[in-house]
Design an enzyme around this catalytic site. Sequence first.
Site, mmCIF file in Angstrom:
data_model
loop_
_atom_site.group_PDB
_atom_site.id
_atom_site.type_symbol
_atom_site.label_atom_id
_atom_site.label_comp_id
_atom_site.label_asym_id
_atom_site.label_seq_id
_atom_site.Cartn_x
_atom_site.Cartn_y
_atom_site.Cartn_z
ATOM 1 N N TYR A 1 5.035 -0.545 -12.518
ATOM 2 C CA TYR A 1 3.751 -0.687 -11.833
ATOM 3 C C TYR A 1 3.728 0.333 -10.704
ATOM 4 O O TYR A 1 4.660 0.417 -9.907
ATOM 5 C CB TYR A 1 3.600 -2.091 -11.255
ATOM 6 C CG TYR A 1 2.310 -2.304 -10.484
ATOM 7 C CD1 TYR A 1 2.317 -2.385 -9.097
ATOM 8 C CD2 TYR A 1 1.088 -2.435 -11.135
ATOM 9 C CE1 TYR A 1 1.154 -2.581 -8.373
ATOM 10 C CE2 TYR A 1 -0.089 -2.645 -10.432
ATOM 11 C CZ TYR A 1 -0.056 -2.715 -9.043
ATOM 12 O OH TYR A 1 -1.215 -2.910 -8.344
ATOM 13 N N ASP B 1 8.771 6.897 -8.039
ATOM 14 C CA ASP B 1 7.944 5.967 -7.266
ATOM 15 C C ASP B 1 8.896 5.038 -6.504
ATOM 16 O O ASP B 1 9.399 4.072 -7.048
ATOM 17 C CB ASP B 1 7.025 5.171 -8.187
ATOM 18 C CG ASP B 1 6.209 4.161 -7.406
ATOM 19 O OD1 ASP B 1 5.323 3.505 -8.012
ATOM 20 O OD2 ASP B 1 6.453 3.991 -6.194
ATOM 21 N N LYS C 1 5.067 0.639 1.917
ATOM 22 C CA LYS C 1 5.692 -0.609 2.361
ATOM 23 C C LYS C 1 6.498 -0.462 3.657
ATOM 24 O O LYS C 1 5.956 -0.465 4.746
ATOM 25 C CB LYS C 1 6.532 -1.187 1.225
ATOM 26 C CG LYS C 1 5.648 -1.588 0.008
ATOM 27 C CD LYS C 1 6.425 -2.235 -1.095
ATOM 28 C CE LYS C 1 5.612 -2.337 -2.365
ATOM 29 N NZ LYS C 1 4.820 -3.574 -2.454
#
Length: 424
Positions: free
Chosen positions: A141, A236, A264
């Site tokens: 994802y 990623d 994040k």
Amino acid sequence: MNSDQLFARALQLIPGGVNSPVRAFRSVGGTPFFVKAAHGATLVTADDRELIDFVCTWGPAIHGHNHPRIKAAIATALENGTSFGTPNPYEVEMAELIVKFVPSIKKVRMCNSGTEATMSAIRLARGFTKRDKIIKFAGCYHGHSDALLIKAGSGALTHGNPDSAGVPASVAQDTVVLPYNDRAALEAGFAANPGQIACVIIEAYCGNVGFIMPDAGYLQFLREITAKHGALLIFDEVMTGFRLAKGGVQELEKITPDLTCLGKIIGGGLPVGAFGGRADIMDHLAPLGPVYQAGTLSGNPLAMAAGIAGLRLLEEQNPYTRLDALGQKLRDAVLAACRTKGLAAQVPQCGSMFSIFFTATPVRDYATALTGNAKLFARFFHACLTRGVYLAPSAYEAGFISTAHEGAVIDRACEILTAVIKEL
Ligand code: KE4
């Protein structure tokens, strides 16, 4: 207002009552609790319950919630305003820290979410290589941009729509999806699309289909085959960056990707994303080059101040060995309890990331992740929640541990997990 009352109000105005689908408890059943405060490893719900939190707001809270140093940094920045829409000193310091932590990043651009980071990195790779096709991996994802919502993990997988409605076939046709951990599939993917692959984007350690680590040598193979075919390799590390090591998975695996996506932790809990890598690639970005990318709040002083404080704490504390010890403690407790119960389980763990699959099959990709007993996980999830431990509300997410979990907190959590498994 308690959680049920808040949820009833939310359902009137917010689709599904949530601002992000994975929060909706749809795959584990029941309705979400609302949180009114968080500190350290603890969430305080609108029902005045205290929960030990293993979601850590999906990764950012590596120092625990509301860390005083991060809080103070935001307060200081706030004294001077919230957003200027001009360059500001914080974003220069942030860029210098990112480049220092992640040597493969020579230049970096800030944005406001992981989705923006990966979406922009894909556009940059296409602009730089003048190729259209991309390769991603089933179950990975990378946020919700069209090109990447194909066989996606996290909430897309959790809700059974890994291929989202609304993504035009004309877009999806340029996304090649391969199984993770499969060298032959990679060779076939490149052979079937000669000279057409702009980039391969991967969660080097997967955190959105549960937690899955690569076979030995797989990432090195990926690095070699992308270089051979002139395709850019994009890591990623929105989730793993600064979490599994100061330099992320690429430090652990000694791989140098061409571009890296971040998020994040570098926002300290405020909205953030970033992408960076080779200077010759990054210089293709506007205003220098032809690839456009922008953002009103990119590099905003509050998120930068929070992220800088968080990175400085990582520099000072270097908590990775301690975090890995916490992760091993939790893993060993769950495996021991499952063995005693005669329950098949896999508990992949690295540092402060883990997940729990109820299956006898070693989990190494999307297909084997699906062998996990999701119904049993749902029962396990709620039994833990009843006893005060909050795990990710999906069998297809990773768990996160913070430095605030040390000592009595992790011991209490392991006791609860053990008791719950005994009674499953
Ligand atoms: P955001 O756009 O949600 O900031 O980041 C997207 C993203 C990109 N890359 C990776 C590896 C990610 O894990 C994410 C977001 N992670 C999910 C948790 N599985 C965010 C939680 C949510 O969607 O609410």
